[in-house]
Write an enzyme that holds these catalytic residues in place. Structure first.
Site, PDB file in Angstrom:
ATOM      1  N   LYS A  72       0.799  -1.222   0.000  1.00  0.00           N
ATOM      2  CA  LYS A  72       0.000   0.000   0.000  1.00  0.00           C
ATOM      3  C   LYS A  72       0.836   1.280   0.000  1.00  0.00           C
ATOM      4  CE  LYS A  72      -4.145  -2.000   2.102  1.00  0.00           C
ATOM      5  NZ  LYS A  72      -5.165  -1.879   3.169  1.00  0.00           N
ATOM      6  N   ASP A 109     -10.410   2.235   1.482  1.00  0.00           N
ATOM      7  CA  ASP A 109     -10.630   1.756   2.852  1.00  0.00           C
ATOM      8  C   ASP A 109     -11.314   2.825   3.699  1.00  0.00           C
ATOM      9  OD1 ASP A 109      -9.521  -0.797   2.594  1.00  0.00           O
ATOM     10  OD2 ASP A 109      -7.491  -0.092   3.015  1.00  0.00           O
TER      11      ASP A 109
END
Length: 279
Positions: A72, A109
């Site tokens: 990420k 997210d």
């Protein structure tokens, strides 16, 4: 002879390890529900060292990627642009490829957390508690920046982690106070409790669930329910699960990669529930 199916568009989830990922189940269900017969979605075990080469080998048929740990942050220097949401936590979980070959990074997210809470009736809280201080905790802080009007207390195991959470609070403009993990039972009385720790970490807290619990957002989904979530539900509290988060962030990825809005949320949720039940 049956004609061979030609996939015109491709997507995948990358990470290491990756075998546990539910993303292929969710996205394939979404393609089926949306009638996207020319789309495929796979998983590839890719670590940080292999990521640049993997991206460079992708052809024009690629629409996008979902990213999990440890990619990420590693992906950010390899992208042409990232969204403000992704930049706020230095984490990209979604890459979309444009027709002219540019790589755009985003983080679903954070809005996924907000959407999962909203689905359970949580639009705004005046304070909250976070259990843990890892990468998911920073995303939780970013989500709370959108819905929490007051203080967030983070329960952590070390001063280094405490300092990190306070820095995230300053960066995200969230009022963060840190407390020692030994006092984590106190967190369970907050209007909203977000558990971001690995499996088993909060099991010992289950005995401390108050008689009238409020809302618990436990980001785990396998195994489910956690001991804390099971006890919380038994006492009548509202529970938002990691599957809720997973589905909401995945539907946002689907929408970005395919351009189809709204994405088939319920089809994706049903597929995820079936896959977890089969495990």
């Amino acid at each position: 002879m049956a004609s061979k199916v030609v996939h015109t568009r491709q997507a995948a989830v990358l990470g290491s390890p990756i075998a546990h990922s539910l993303s292929p189940v969710l996205h394939r269900a979404a393609y089926e529900a949306a009638g996207l017969t020319g789309w495929s979605y796979d998983s590839f075990d890719v670590d940080e060292a292999a990521l640049p080469g993997f991206l460079d080998r992708l052809g024009p048929e690629w629409a996008g990627l979902s990213l999990t740990m440890p990619l990420k942050r590693a992906v950010i220097p390899l992208l042409d642009e990232i969204s403000d949401t992704a930049a706020s936590v230095d984490a990209v979980n979604t890459v979309v490829f444009t027709e002219d070959g540019r790589r755009l990074g985003d983080n679903t997210d954070i809005p996924g957390m907000v959407a999962a809470l909203r689905e359970h009736g949580i639009e705004q809280v005046d304070s909250a508690a976070i259990l843990g201080a890892g990468a998911t905790a920073s995303s939780a802080l970013a989500a709370l920046a959108r819905i929490c009007t007051g203080e967030v207390v983070a329960y952590v195991r070390s001063e280094a982690r405490a300092a990190e959470m306070r820095r995230w609070g300053e960066r995200l403009d969230v009022e963060v106070r840190t407390a020692d993990w030994a006092d984590a039972a106190q967190a369970l009385r907050a209007p909203l409790v977000v558990a971001t720790t690995p499996a088993g970490t909060t099991d010992a807290l289950a005995a401390a669930v108050p008689e009238r619990p409020t809302t618990l957002f436990d980001v785990l989904y396998d195994p489910w329910p956690t001991e804390l979530a099971a006890r919380w539900s038994m006492f009548g509290g509202a529970v938002v699960s990691g599957l809720d988060l997973l589905v909401h962030q995945a539907v946002l990825q689907f929408e970005q990669m395919t351009g189809r809005v709204p994405g088939p949320l319920e089809a994706m949720r049903h597929a995820g529930e079936q896959a977890l039940a089969a495990r």
